[in-house]
Design an enzyme around this catalytic site. Structure first.
Site, PDB file in Angstrom:
ATOM      1  N   SER A 170      75.232 -46.750  19.149  1.00 41.29           N
ATOM      2  CA  SER A 170      75.473 -47.449  17.898  1.00 41.29           C
ATOM      3  C   SER A 170      76.802 -46.958  17.349  1.00 41.29           C
ATOM      4  CB  SER A 170      74.333 -47.127  16.929  1.00 41.29           C
ATOM      5  OG  SER A 170      74.588 -47.705  15.675  1.00 41.29           O
ATOM      6  N   LYS A 196      76.424 -51.279  20.391  1.00 42.05           N
ATOM      7  CA  LYS A 196      76.001 -51.937  19.145  1.00 42.05           C
ATOM      8  C   LYS A 196      77.039 -51.624  18.078  1.00 42.05           C
ATOM      9  CE  LYS A 196      72.563 -50.677  15.805  1.00 42.05           C
ATOM     10  NZ  LYS A 196      71.140 -50.390  15.566  1.00 42.05           N
ATOM     11  N   LYS A 198      78.170 -51.778  14.133  1.00 40.96           N
ATOM     12  CA  LYS A 198      77.788 -51.985  12.743  1.00 40.96           C
ATOM     13  C   LYS A 198      78.781 -52.976  12.148  1.00 40.96           C
ATOM     14  CE  LYS A 198      74.433 -48.869  12.343  1.00 40.96           C
ATOM     15  NZ  LYS A 198      73.050 -49.247  11.994  1.00 40.96           N
ATOM     16  N   ASP A 224      74.727 -55.003  14.159  1.00 39.64           N
ATOM     17  CA  ASP A 224      73.729 -54.609  13.160  1.00 39.64           C
ATOM     18  C   ASP A 224      74.388 -54.631  11.789  1.00 39.64           C
ATOM     19  OD1 ASP A 224      71.695 -53.532  11.655  1.00 39.64           O
ATOM     20  OD2 ASP A 224      71.708 -51.560  12.613  1.00 39.64           O
ATOM     21  N   GLU A 249      71.214 -57.991  14.272  1.00 40.64           N
ATOM     22  CA  GLU A 249      70.161 -57.180  13.665  1.00 40.64           C
ATOM     23  C   GLU A 249      70.271 -57.180  12.143  1.00 40.64           C
ATOM     24  OE1 GLU A 249      70.154 -53.281  15.362  1.00 40.64           O
ATOM     25  OE2 GLU A 249      68.708 -52.486  13.928  1.00 40.64           O
ATOM     26  N   ASP A 274      64.927 -55.089  11.707  1.00 38.88           N
ATOM     27  CA  ASP A 274      64.788 -53.631  11.711  1.00 38.88           C
ATOM     28  C   ASP A 274      64.111 -53.247  10.395  1.00 38.88           C
ATOM     29  OD1 ASP A 274      65.196 -50.885  11.428  1.00 38.88           O
ATOM     30  OD2 ASP A 274      67.341 -50.919  11.772  1.00 38.88           O
ATOM     31  N   LYS A 298      61.265 -48.481  15.169  1.00 37.06           N
ATOM     32  CA  LYS A 298      61.657 -47.141  14.712  1.00 37.06           C
ATOM     33  C   LYS A 298      60.392 -46.475  14.194  1.00 37.06           C
ATOM     34  CE  LYS A 298      66.448 -47.846  13.261  1.00 37.06           C
ATOM     35  NZ  LYS A 298      67.288 -48.199  12.082  1.00 37.06           N
ATOM     36  N   GLY A 326      67.549 -45.988  16.360  1.00 36.55           N
ATOM     37  CA  GLY A 326      67.833 -44.569  16.172  1.00 36.55           C
ATOM     38  C   GLY A 326      68.132 -44.280  14.717  1.00 36.55           C
TER      39      GLY A 326
HETATM   40 MG   LIG Z   1      69.405 -51.305  12.280  1.00 31.16          MG
END
Ligand SMILES: [Mg+2]
Length: 407
Positions: A170, A196, A198, A224, A249, A274, A298, A326
Site C-alpha cells: 500500500s 495499491k 492511496k 484506495d 476501495e 473496507d 481486516k 493492513g
Molecule cells: Mg482501505
C-alpha cells in the site's frame, strides 16, 4: 489444581503495553501523515501460558472512530474486567458462552469450536457497543495463548490451504509524482505482486495513470480512497476505468452504501468496501445491495479473527473474492494476517507486506519477501499460536507509558 481440558487457557491477568515504533518513512493517506506507529499491545496470562496481540487502532480517530487512548481506556474500564470476571465464572457472557451464528457454514464454525476460550471472548464483551479493534485485540491474545497451549498454529486453526501468500504493498500519498514513481519502482524491484495507491481529490487520475504506465498493462494495480470522495465525484471515479484497476476501495463514507451502489452501477472497475464492513451481517448486506463485489477483510475492524473467518466463509459461498487489508501491523499482527490470507477465498494479494516496508526493526522476527518461485510472497508462520515471538526488550525500549496490569 486447574483441570486441563480442551477449554484450557483460563485467563489470569491482562497486561496493556503502549509502544511507539519508528516508521522507515512517513505514511500519508487522505486522513493525514504518520511518522511513528503508536501501538497498544495486549498480553494475556493464562494457566496454560501467555498470549500476545496488537490492537490496530491508530493514534488518532481518523480511519475509524477508534484510537489508541480510547481502546486502552475501554479495555481497562470495561472489557478486561468483564473478561476476567467471565473467566472466573461470572460477569457478562460467562465461561463457555458460545457464539450463536446459526447460519455460519461448517469451516468457520469448526475452526471456532476448536478454540472455546477465544470463542467465548466475543460474547463476553458484546455488552459494550462497538470498540471492535479493542475487542479484537483481546480475542487475538486469548487465541494466541490457547493455540500455543494446544500446540497448533493459527494457519492450521483457520484452515489455511497454502504455505505462502502473495503480497501487495500500500503506497501512501507522495509529496510529488516523481517521488511516487521512485517509491513504486522500488517496490516492483523488491518483488511485490500488486501495488495499491492511496488517492484523494486532487491526487487521483494523474498519479494512477503514471503508475499504470510504469507497471505496464499486466501489473496488478488498485486504489484506495479511504472515504475521501462524495457522490458528485462518481463521474470522475468512473474515469479510473481506463487504467485497468483490480478495484476501487472505499471511495465514500462508511455509512454511505448508496453512493457505492451508484458508482458500481456506472463503472466497470469492481468496487471494494473496507471501512463499511464491520462483520458478517454488514458484509452480506453490502454484497446483496451491490455496494461491493470484493471485500477487504481486516480482523481489527471486524472485531477479531473469528468474525473474519465467518465473513470469509460467507463470501466464499457467494464466490465474492476477499483479500487481507493492513493497518501498519508489526510482525505480531502481520503473522496472524498472513495466516488468514492463506485461506481459500483470499484470491487477491493482501496488504501483507514485508516488515521493512514499514519498520527498520520489527517487534518480532522480521517478515521477509521470498525469492525464486516465492518472489513477492511471505511464508505463512507454522509455529504454535501466531508462530512469532515478541521481543520483550523492544517492548521495554519503545514503551511510551508504563504497562498496566489488570487482574
Ligand atoms: Mg482501505
Amino acid at each position: 489444581m486447574t483441570e486441563q481440558t480442551n477449554a484450557g487457557a483460563r485467563l489470569e491477568a491482562i497486561e496493556l503495553h503502549r509502544i511507539e515504533v519508528p516508521l522507515v518513512r512517513p505514511f500519508e493517506t487522505s486522513f493525514g501523515r504518520e511518522t511513528v506507529r503508536e501501538v497498544l499491545l495486549v498480553r494475556v496470562r493464562t494457566d496454560a501460558g501467555d498470549g500476545w496481540a496488537e490492537c490496530v487502532a491508530g493514534r488518532e480517530p481518523f480511519y475509524s472512530s477508534e484510537y489508541v487512548d480510547g481502546a486502552a481506556a475501554v479495555i481497562e474500564r470495561y472489557l478486561a474486567p468483564a473478561l476476567l470476571a467471565a473467566t472466573a465464572g461470572g460477569g457478562h457472557g460467562g465461561p463457555g458462552a458460545s457464539p450463536s451464528h446459526p447460519s455460519t457454514a461448517d469451516g468457520a464454525a469448526a475452526a471456532i469450536a476448536s478454540v472455546p476460550a477465544a470463542a467465548a471472548v466475543g460474547p463476553a464483551l458484546a455488552f459494550v457497543a462497538g470498540h471492535r479493534m479493542a475487542k479484537a485485540a483481546l480475542e487475538a491474545a486469548v487465541l494466541d495463548a490457547e493455540l500455543r497451549a494446544q500446540g497448533r498454529s493459527m494457519a492450521s486453526c483457520f484452515g489455511a490451504v497454502r504455505d505462502w501468500v502473495d503480497c501487495g504493498v500500500s503506497v501512501g500519498i507522495a509529496p510529488t509524482l516523481e517521488e511516487l514513481l521512485d517509491e513504486v519502482a522500488g517496490y516492483v524491484e523488491q518483488g511485490y505482486r500488486r501495488i495499491k495507491l492511496k488517492i484523494k481529490p486532487g491526487w487521483d487520475l494523474v498519479p494512477v495513470g503514471a503508475v499504470r504506465e510504469l507497471l505496464g498493462p499486466a501489473g496488478l494495480l488498485q486504489v484506495d480512497a479511504n472515504t475521501a470522495y462524495h457522490q458528485g465525484d462518481i463521474p470522475l471515479l468512473a474515469e479510473l476505468d481506463r487504467f485497468g484497476l483490480l478495484l476501487i476501495e472505499q471511495p465514500f463514507a462508511e455509512e454511505d452504501l448508496a453512493s457505492h451502489v451508484a458508482l458500481a452501477a456506472v463503472c466497470d472497475t469492481p468496487v471494494c468496501l473496507d471501512e463499511s464492513i464491520l462483520d458478517r451481517t454488514t458484509a452480506l448486506d453490502a454484497i446483496e445491495r451491490g455496494a461491493t463485489s470484493i471485500v477487504n477483510i481486516k480482523p481489527g475492524r471486524m472485531g477479531g479473527y473469528l468474525e473474519s473467518l465467518r465473513v470469509h466463509e460467507a463470501c466464499l459461498a457467494l464466490e465474492v473474492p476477499v483479500w487481507c487489508g493492513g493497518m501498519l501491523e508489526t510482525g505480531l499482527g502481520r503473522a496472524a494476517n498472513v495466516a488468514l490470507a492463506a485461506l481459500p477465498g483470499f484470491l487477491l494479494p493482501g496488504d501483507t507486506s514485508a516488515s521493512d516496508r514499514y519498520y527498520a526493526e520489527d517487534l518480532t522476527e522480521p517478515f521477509v519477501l521470498g525469492t525464486g518461485e516465492h518472489r513477492g510472497q511471505l511464508a505463512v508462520p507454522q509455529g504454535s499460536g501466531t508462530g512469532v515471538e515478541v521481543r520483550e526488550e523492544l517492548v521495554r525500549a519503545w514503551a511510551s507509558a508504563p504497562p498496566v496490569l489488570l487482574r
